[in-house]
Design an enzyme around this catalytic site. Sequence first.
Site, PDB file in Angstrom:
ATOM      1  N   GLY A 254      -7.412  -9.597  -5.370  1.00  0.00           N
ATOM      2  CA  GLY A 254      -7.961  -9.957  -6.665  1.00  0.00           C
ATOM      3  C   GLY A 254      -6.884 -10.076  -7.724  1.00  0.00           C
ATOM      4  N   ALA A 255      -5.971  -9.087  -7.739  1.00  0.00           N
ATOM      5  CA  ALA A 255      -4.891  -9.079  -8.722  1.00  0.00           C
ATOM      6  C   ALA A 255      -3.871  -8.042  -8.302  1.00  0.00           C
ATOM      7  CB  ALA A 255      -5.423  -8.776 -10.122  1.00  0.00           C
ATOM      8  N   MET A 256      -2.708  -8.084  -8.948  1.00  0.00           N
ATOM      9  CA  MET A 256      -1.616  -7.175  -8.607  1.00  0.00           C
ATOM     10  C   MET A 256      -0.930  -6.699  -9.871  1.00  0.00           C
ATOM     11  SD  MET A 256       0.062  -5.556  -6.371  1.00  0.00           S
ATOM     12  CE  MET A 256       1.392  -4.436  -6.799  1.00  0.00           C
ATOM     13  N   GLU A 257      -0.716  -5.373  -9.934  1.00  0.00           N
ATOM     14  CA  GLU A 257      -0.276  -4.708 -11.159  1.00  0.00           C
ATOM     15  C   GLU A 257       1.227  -4.695 -11.354  1.00  0.00           C
ATOM     16  OE1 GLU A 257      -0.568  -1.267  -8.071  1.00  0.00           O
ATOM     17  OE2 GLU A 257      -1.635  -3.116  -8.501  1.00  0.00           O
ATOM     18  N   ASN A 258       1.981  -5.649 -10.817  1.00  0.00           N
ATOM     19  CA  ASN A 258       3.430  -5.671 -10.987  1.00  0.00           C
ATOM     20  C   ASN A 258       3.824  -5.316 -12.419  1.00  0.00           C
ATOM     21  OD1 ASN A 258       3.517  -7.154  -8.343  1.00  0.00           O
ATOM     22  ND2 ASN A 258       2.652  -8.763  -9.614  1.00  0.00           N
ATOM     23  N   HIS A 290      -8.368  -2.710 -14.800  1.00  0.00           N
ATOM     24  CA  HIS A 290      -7.821  -1.982 -13.652  1.00  0.00           C
ATOM     25  C   HIS A 290      -6.314  -2.194 -13.533  1.00  0.00           C
ATOM     26  CE1 HIS A 290      -8.058  -0.308  -9.478  1.00  0.00           C
ATOM     27  NE2 HIS A 290      -7.025  -1.114  -9.305  1.00  0.00           N
ATOM     28  N   GLU A 291      -5.899  -3.449 -13.576  1.00  0.00           N
ATOM     29  CA  GLU A 291      -4.470  -3.731 -13.388  1.00  0.00           C
ATOM     30  C   GLU A 291      -3.650  -3.218 -14.565  1.00  0.00           C
ATOM     31  OE1 GLU A 291      -3.793  -4.524 -10.463  1.00  0.00           O
ATOM     32  OE2 GLU A 291      -5.817  -5.113  -9.900  1.00  0.00           O
ATOM     33  N   HIS A 294      -3.092   0.516 -14.304  1.00  0.00           N
ATOM     34  CA  HIS A 294      -2.080   0.865 -13.305  1.00  0.00           C
ATOM     35  C   HIS A 294      -0.708   1.100 -13.944  1.00  0.00           C
ATOM     36  CE1 HIS A 294      -3.535   1.048  -9.265  1.00  0.00           C
ATOM     37  NE2 HIS A 294      -4.026  -0.164  -9.225  1.00  0.00           N
TER      38      HIS A 294
END
Length: 850
Positions: A254-258, A290-291, A294
């Site tokens: 869904g997504a990535m918290e880089n 959410h991301e 993080h």
Amino acid sequence: MSDATPRKIRLQDYTPPAFLVDDVHLTFRLAPSATRVLSRIRFRPNPAASAREFFLHGEGLKLLGARIDGAEITPRQTEGGLVADVPDGPFTWEAEVEIDPAANTALEGLYLSGGMYCTQCEAEGFRRITYYPDRPDVMAPFTVRIEGPEPVLLSNGNPTAAGPGWAEWTDPWPKPAYLFALVAGDLVARDDHFTTMSGRDVALKLWVRPGDEHKTAWAMDSLKRSMTWDEEVYGREYDLDIFQIVAVSDFNMGAMENKGLNIFNTSAVLASPETSTDANFERIESIVAHEYFHNWTGNRITCRDWFQLSLKEGLTVFRDQQFSADMRPGGVTRIEDVMALRARQFREDNGPLAHQVQPDSFVEINNFYTATIYEKGAEIIRMLKTLVGDEAYRAALDLYFTRHDGQACTIDDWLKVFEDTTGRDLSQFRLWYKQAGTPRLDVREDWDGETYTLTFRQQTPPTPGQSEKEPMVIPIATGLLNPNGDEIRPTTVLEMTEPEQSFAFEGLAARPVPSILRGFSAPVILRRETSAAERAFLFAHDSDPFNRWEAGRTLAKDVLSAMVTGAEPPLTVYLDALATLLRDDTAEPAFRALALRLPGEDDMAQTLFDAGLTPDPDRIHDAAETLRLEIAQHLQDMLPRLSAEMEVDAPFAPTGEQAGKRALALELLKLTTRLDTGKAAHALFDRADNMTLSLGALGCLLDAEAGDEALAAFEARWKDDALVMDKWFSLQVTHAAPETAAATAEALTAHPAFTMQNPNRFRAVFGALAMNPAGFHHASGAGYRLMADWIIRLDPVNPQIAARMSSAFETWRRYDADRQGMIREALGRIAAKDGLSADTAEMVGRILGA
């Protein structure tokens, strides 16, 4: 079959890294098929490590040269990386590698998505970019230079320099490699800013392809509300000069918290009233939060190893659930959270893929990004907060952030801050992390005229690798109502620690009606024999929104179970209770919409299986269809008035209040369609000015077998919008009749717009097939064969998505011998495929091992 037996990674084998990293400098010279990556990394020996081998992970890399302290060396290639002889003290490693982003269809590491370079490094994608100790407990600041003709060149951290054809970024905060990100392409940004609680100005940028700018306002608004909420509720302030989000079409997750540069699946960030449903708006709001959350629970404090994955994911899911409950009707969001938990995690916990929230071993960590890690992990945090109280929870979190900032931590570290803050011994509570399975909580009651006693007995069924289970700590939020519906004992948390335990309520004038497990205070299956009349009473009077909804849902299950098995259903009690609820104008429309939805067919299959019966998908489907018609006929006099009261033609706003009204209106439309064969749905489809109503009306028309013209019109209008076309694909499969579901899915794979290389499009067809239980489990076996065929095709292209899709088979032991045989044959074909990936081989092996 796979080429070699995959190596199992075990928690007990963890050892600290032999070398630590002081800083990382990377230069990317971008080219679609021959990108050069130059690395300069300063290492030093780790005094906490016993081993001294210098090993760097690497996969699919062409090594062009390597140096240590400026001297050229020839490293030794090994399985999964390389080794080299290094000095005893600190040293600088330099390497140049070549990679092929254009050929990277697995979408791990650096790849191309529609001509745009982007990365996905969690969990182990960075090793596909350059040689590095690709493990989460190696943290370092990164400086990145990107060279290429693309107009936008992005990486983590703050921009430090730029010129024609190049840009440099510096991230001063130490991070593991899985948080690295790079994006390069033709992009445009929605710009905004945020002032932190200490007065710092943060630039906000949301990058999309040209033409998508009008779909970014909601995500930006969600981001700013998330930043404010995290400051107000957790005291967490953002720590860079810029925060960026990029929308990517081809993305496995869904997504990535880089750190500082979040990469999102377009489906999780782009929204407009015309193209997105209320569910899309709510999902985007949640995922953006959410991301962002993080940044502290995952980035500033990360996990020591992947066995601690729930440390960051469970906590962050809980935080985003708290946020959503503050943004929208809290009782409704809690019900939705539990519905998702039961649909995904309870299913997982009760089958061959059951595993602990903190696993003991894995072959591919990608297979453990599961509902157990995320949603059950969040329920554990929720229980902990319930047990210690709000003030102690906040104090423990403050200590966690202070004590562990900049560290890679363990679940034990997390629990220790609660023990140190509260003085509680959490050794028994820790079992929630170490025992798989969903506890069953049986209840019996006793009334002696003055004292009412509840006795609970807990038992957790065996799961793969765990036959014996110890008693858990279970917080049971309980209230008591008197016979007229008034609450006589407010919610009290009963803390259960024994296999069997009793709790007495004294000084009562009359036998009360219990409301047990309020707010779904623990992820358990509650089993209590009671009457349909009592369920209807709670459905009408319980002050706890979750338990009120639960009473209605359980009553619906009683009706459906009886219809399936041939018993006498409490139909009149249920229909009258529904009518009473719908007349209750004090109940939120969103709540009434949820109460009108019948339990899902997969949920009913598990319910019957738990009762010792073999579920028949056809009979479950037929019973649900019959009951929907009964509801429509019983409520038909109310439907026009209630539908008009929902005011669905008002100007669209993505608010919880409006979304609730649209949700109820569409539930009423589904019932109306069973009476008028689609007349009202046609009218709504023709005039709808937003996707929620348009798609809802189209689904009703498909159910009425009157949707061909509307489907064609929908496709003609939206054929150039990929996310809307995903809805078009999915809707046809989920609404297909059981006997045609597999054929519908197969026909859609021949559509020119279908491609298995795009995860969203593949899920739109095959994820939808799995969500049509009567279709997927049709007695012909066509669904099983089609799913297996396409998993086999997809596996060499994208092993992650292929492995995840194989979970469609995880419930196979529920069903009759014929269906089990066909599923076993389908799984056997997958397992026997030459060159099968470790991802899919592990999943299929676990499913077959049930």
